[in-house]
Design an enzyme around this catalytic site. Sequence first.
Site, PDB file in Angstrom:
ATOM      1  N   GLU A 142      86.764  21.157  31.122  1.00  0.00           N
ATOM      2  CA  GLU A 142      86.189  21.682  32.270  1.00  0.00           C
ATOM      3  C   GLU A 142      85.460  20.688  32.903  1.00  0.00           C
ATOM      4  O   GLU A 142      84.624  19.946  32.266  1.00  0.00           O
ATOM      5  CB  GLU A 142      85.073  22.877  31.914  1.00  0.00           C
ATOM      6  N   GLY A 159      83.025  28.741  33.304  1.00  0.00           N
ATOM      7  CA  GLY A 159      83.335  30.011  33.832  1.00  0.00           C
ATOM      8  C   GLY A 159      83.838  30.126  35.362  1.00  0.00           C
ATOM      9  O   GLY A 159      84.255  31.139  35.770  1.00  0.00           O
ATOM     10  N   GLY A 160      83.972  28.888  35.982  1.00  0.00           N
ATOM     11  CA  GLY A 160      84.636  28.801  37.205  1.00  0.00           C
ATOM     12  C   GLY A 160      83.983  29.678  38.452  1.00  0.00           C
ATOM     13  O   GLY A 160      82.925  29.974  38.510  1.00  0.00           O
ATOM     14  N   CYS A 178      84.730  32.814  39.824  1.00  0.00           N
ATOM     15  CA  CYS A 178      83.994  34.016  39.411  1.00  0.00           C
ATOM     16  C   CYS A 178      82.533  34.080  39.013  1.00  0.00           C
ATOM     17  O   CYS A 178      81.692  34.817  39.771  1.00  0.00           O
ATOM     18  CB  CYS A 178      84.889  35.089  38.707  1.00  0.00           C
ATOM     19  N   HIS A 226      83.369  67.818  39.339  1.00  0.00           N
ATOM     20  CA  HIS A 226      82.367  68.275  40.501  1.00  0.00           C
ATOM     21  C   HIS A 226      81.248  68.020  40.193  1.00  0.00           C
ATOM     22  O   HIS A 226      80.364  68.422  39.118  1.00  0.00           O
ATOM     23  CB  HIS A 226      82.710  69.732  40.784  1.00  0.00           C
TER      24      HIS A 226
HETATM   25  C1  LIG Z   1      82.757  34.447  47.314  1.00  0.00           C
HETATM   26  C2  LIG Z   1      83.982  34.899  46.338  1.00  0.00           C
HETATM   27  C3  LIG Z   1      83.931  36.328  46.085  1.00  0.00           C
HETATM   28  C4  LIG Z   1      84.913  36.616  45.046  1.00  0.00           C
HETATM   29  N1  LIG Z   1      84.641  38.046  44.675  1.00  0.00           N
HETATM   30  C5  LIG Z   1      85.715  38.322  43.922  1.00  0.00           C
HETATM   31  C6  LIG Z   1      85.490  39.753  43.340  1.00  0.00           C
HETATM   32  O1  LIG Z   1      84.656  40.503  43.728  1.00  0.00           O
HETATM   33  N2  LIG Z   1      86.660  40.233  42.611  1.00  0.00           N
HETATM   34  C7  LIG Z   1      87.578  39.330  42.052  1.00  0.00           C
HETATM   35  O2  LIG Z   1      88.477  39.838  41.494  1.00  0.00           O
HETATM   36  N3  LIG Z   1      87.761  38.331  42.613  1.00  0.00           N
HETATM   37  C8  LIG Z   1      86.742  37.557  43.390  1.00  0.00           C
HETATM   38  N4  LIG Z   1      86.929  36.475  43.745  1.00  0.00           N
HETATM   39  C9  LIG Z   1      88.167  35.627  43.393  1.00  0.00           C
HETATM   40  C10 LIG Z   1      87.758  35.088  41.911  1.00  0.00           C
HETATM   41  O3  LIG Z   1      86.313  34.418  42.069  1.00  0.00           O
HETATM   42  C11 LIG Z   1      88.980  34.097  41.380  1.00  0.00           C
HETATM   43  O4  LIG Z   1      90.076  34.741  41.594  1.00  0.00           O
HETATM   44  C12 LIG Z   1      88.738  34.084  39.828  1.00  0.00           C
HETATM   45  O5  LIG Z   1      87.368  33.085  39.688  1.00  0.00           O
HETATM   46  C13 LIG Z   1      89.953  33.500  39.183  1.00  0.00           C
HETATM   47  O6  LIG Z   1      90.102  31.963  39.357  1.00  0.00           O
HETATM   48  P1  LIG Z   1      90.674  31.338  38.140  1.00  0.00           P
HETATM   49  O7  LIG Z   1      90.702  31.568  36.880  1.00  0.00           O
HETATM   50  O8  LIG Z   1      91.976  30.989  38.931  1.00  0.00           O
HETATM   51  O9  LIG Z   1      89.654  29.849  38.266  1.00  0.00           O
HETATM   52  P2  LIG Z   1      88.350  29.564  38.752  1.00  0.00           P
HETATM   53  O10 LIG Z   1      87.552  30.518  38.319  1.00  0.00           O
HETATM   54  O11 LIG Z   1      88.345  29.019  39.985  1.00  0.00           O
HETATM   55  O12 LIG Z   1      88.044  28.539  37.641  1.00  0.00           O
HETATM   56  C14 LIG Z   1      88.832  27.147  37.552  1.00  0.00           C
HETATM   57  C15 LIG Z   1      87.880  26.055  36.722  1.00  0.00           C
HETATM   58  O13 LIG Z   1      88.664  25.093  36.662  1.00  0.00           O
HETATM   59  C16 LIG Z   1      88.114  23.743  36.745  1.00  0.00           C
HETATM   60  N5  LIG Z   1      88.892  22.667  37.085  1.00  0.00           N
HETATM   61  C17 LIG Z   1      89.623  22.657  38.273  1.00  0.00           C
HETATM   62  N6  LIG Z   1      90.219  21.485  38.312  1.00  0.00           N
HETATM   63  C18 LIG Z   1      90.110  20.672  37.030  1.00  0.00           C
HETATM   64  C19 LIG Z   1      90.272  19.613  36.482  1.00  0.00           C
HETATM   65  N7  LIG Z   1      91.351  18.799  37.105  1.00  0.00           N
HETATM   66  N8  LIG Z   1      89.814  19.271  35.418  1.00  0.00           N
HETATM   67  C20 LIG Z   1      88.923  20.184  34.601  1.00  0.00           C
HETATM   68  N9  LIG Z   1      88.435  21.335  35.163  1.00  0.00           N
HETATM   69  C21 LIG Z   1      89.017  21.599  36.274  1.00  0.00           C
HETATM   70  C22 LIG Z   1      87.147  24.272  37.844  1.00  0.00           C
HETATM   71  O14 LIG Z   1      85.796  23.356  37.557  1.00  0.00           O
HETATM   72  C23 LIG Z   1      86.739  25.770  37.421  1.00  0.00           C
HETATM   73  O15 LIG Z   1      85.661  25.756  36.566  1.00  0.00           O
HETATM   74  C24 LIG Z   1      85.713  35.812  44.854  1.00  0.00           C
HETATM   75  C25 LIG Z   1      85.830  34.563  45.032  1.00  0.00           C
HETATM   76  C26 LIG Z   1      84.895  33.886  45.966  1.00  0.00           C
HETATM   77  C27 LIG Z   1      85.083  32.591  46.589  1.00  0.00           C
END
Ligand SMILES: Cc1cc2nc3c(=O)[nH]c(=O)nc-3n(C[C@H](O)[C@H](O)[C@H](O)COP(=O)(O)OP(=O)(O)OC[C@H]3O[C@@H](n4cnc5c(N)ncnc54)[C@H](O)[C@@H]3O)c2cc1C
Length: 460
Positions: free
Chosen positions: A35, A40-41, A43, A442
């Site tokens: 990471e 947690g990225g 979301c 209901h």
């Molecule tokens: C404002 C906002 C609101 C949202 N609301 C919702 C919602 O209500 N409901 C919903 O279902 N979705 C929502 N989403 C979308 C949701 O957040 C994403 O679809 C979800 O997080 C899935 O992402 P992911 O698992 O693909 O990766 P991410 O959650 O984006 O995580 C990717 C991780 O990889 C890491 N990373 C990236 N490149 C590298 C690298 N080269 N080396 C090491 N680590 C790396 C990053 O630091 C990150 O921690 C929302 C998005 C935004 C922006």
Amino acid sequence: MSVTTFDAVVIGTGQAGPSLAARLAGAGMRVAIIERKLFGGTCVNTGCIPTKAMVASARAAHVARRGRDYGVVIDGPVSMDMKSVKARKDQISGSSRTGVESWMRGLSNGTVYQGQARFESPHEVRVGAERLAADKIFINVGGRAVIPAMPGVDRIPYLTNSSMMQVDFLPRHLIVVGGSYVGLEFGQMFRRFGSEVTIIEKGPRLVGHEDEDISDAVRGILEGEGINVRVNAECIAFERRGDDTAARVDCMSGDREVVGSHVLLAVGRRPNTDDLGLKEAGVETDQRGYIVVDDELRTSAPGIWALGDCNGKGAFTHTSYNDYEIVAANLLDGEHRRVTDRITAYNLYIDPPLGRCGMTEAEVRRSGRPALIGKREMTRVGRAVEKGETQGFMKVLVDAETKRILGAAILGVEGDEVIHCILDTMYAKAPYTTLQRAVHIHPTVSELVPTMLGELKRLE
Ligand SMILES: Cc1cc2nc3c(=O)[nH]c(=O)nc-3n(C[C@H](O)[C@H](O)[C@H](O)COP(=O)(O)OP(=O)(O)OC[C@H]3O[C@@H](n4cnc5c(N)ncnc54)[C@H](O)[C@@H]3O)c2cc1C
């Protein structure tokens, strides 16, 4: 530089990576988890969780202001303590982040590396000074906000969904560029916090992927709360005006520019695939940078999978998590689960929310199949009337021949939850009559779904 060999490397701790790492480690594999920033990225840190926490604060303010409608007397105006809004959001998001981090660090058979991962070759990844090798590599790198190449954007301070997380004050006038999910959620929330808000959208309507009746109703809800909406803004450009920013809108009607104190860019997302060394790994991407995968999420390079937003097959937490379920089931349980088994479903978390599943009415029309449609205004839903929240409507589309439900939209109070009874009927591949004959409790919003299905008309 020595190479450490693992059975699997997981890049990114979004919504697929951690669960997959835990499952693989639990199956006895030695797993490296990488990471580069926050566990947690998106979301957990800058997406769903913090925004929904903030939406809850905004709703509390909204309900307080409407107190009179319910006989509640609040002496004096309702105002926000934005530092507390942020602190509450930080606590909720932070406990989720630390939960993911301690889960990963506590995995037996797991080793956590912090830093930017980059492929050196199809089976080797570098993180800082470390080189890690594995036969199986899983990419879950997610995406980030697009910074559009609009004139002047490089000369103004702007916010994205990430930097919005640091806002602990009330912007005087927030200009939101982008009238889709992210922009509308932030726009309504800050309006309810007390900011003046203008939403600027390039296209002719808000949430342009939805049916026109949905777009119109959403716009009505937002304008009803005093949000300025500017559509058809074909030539958006920015200019600094003292401490403010002027956004040239050049719409077909209305003022040619909007001057605000802050600008939020919410015009879409792009995958984090440009700095991953995918060429060295032989992993193909499409023109927009999304990793090309097959129906079981295998990339063009044997032994490498891509999960979550970076594969372009979904843009949601639940689709990313489902990617994990697919890959884990196929690798460890001998199954053949596929992405195409998934039914499109998502919510728009304005208030009242929009719950969506399956095809839109426009898609059904374009398909040319004989179909039935049912529609019911929320003013004709008892529970909505009792709650004093009658904005919106629900509608459902049914295949006239197979009697299967094709899609639905529920824009209204509890729409984000009610949509699931329709979604589950679709997953069960049951005819709509199964749901129509179900006896719902209901008084609920859900109880009117069978009623709506009993009043279907031919889609003309
Ligand atoms: C404002 C906002 C609101 C949202 N609301 C919702 C919602 O209500 N409901 C919903 O279902 N979705 C929502 N989403 C979308 C949701 O957040 C994403 O679809 C979800 O997080 C899935 O992402 P992911 O698992 O693909 O990766 P991410 O959650 O984006 O995580 C990717 C991780 O990889 C890491 N990373 C990236 N490149 C590298 C690298 N080269 N080396 C090491 N680590 C790396 C990053 O630091 C990150 O921690 C929302 C998005 C935004 C922006």
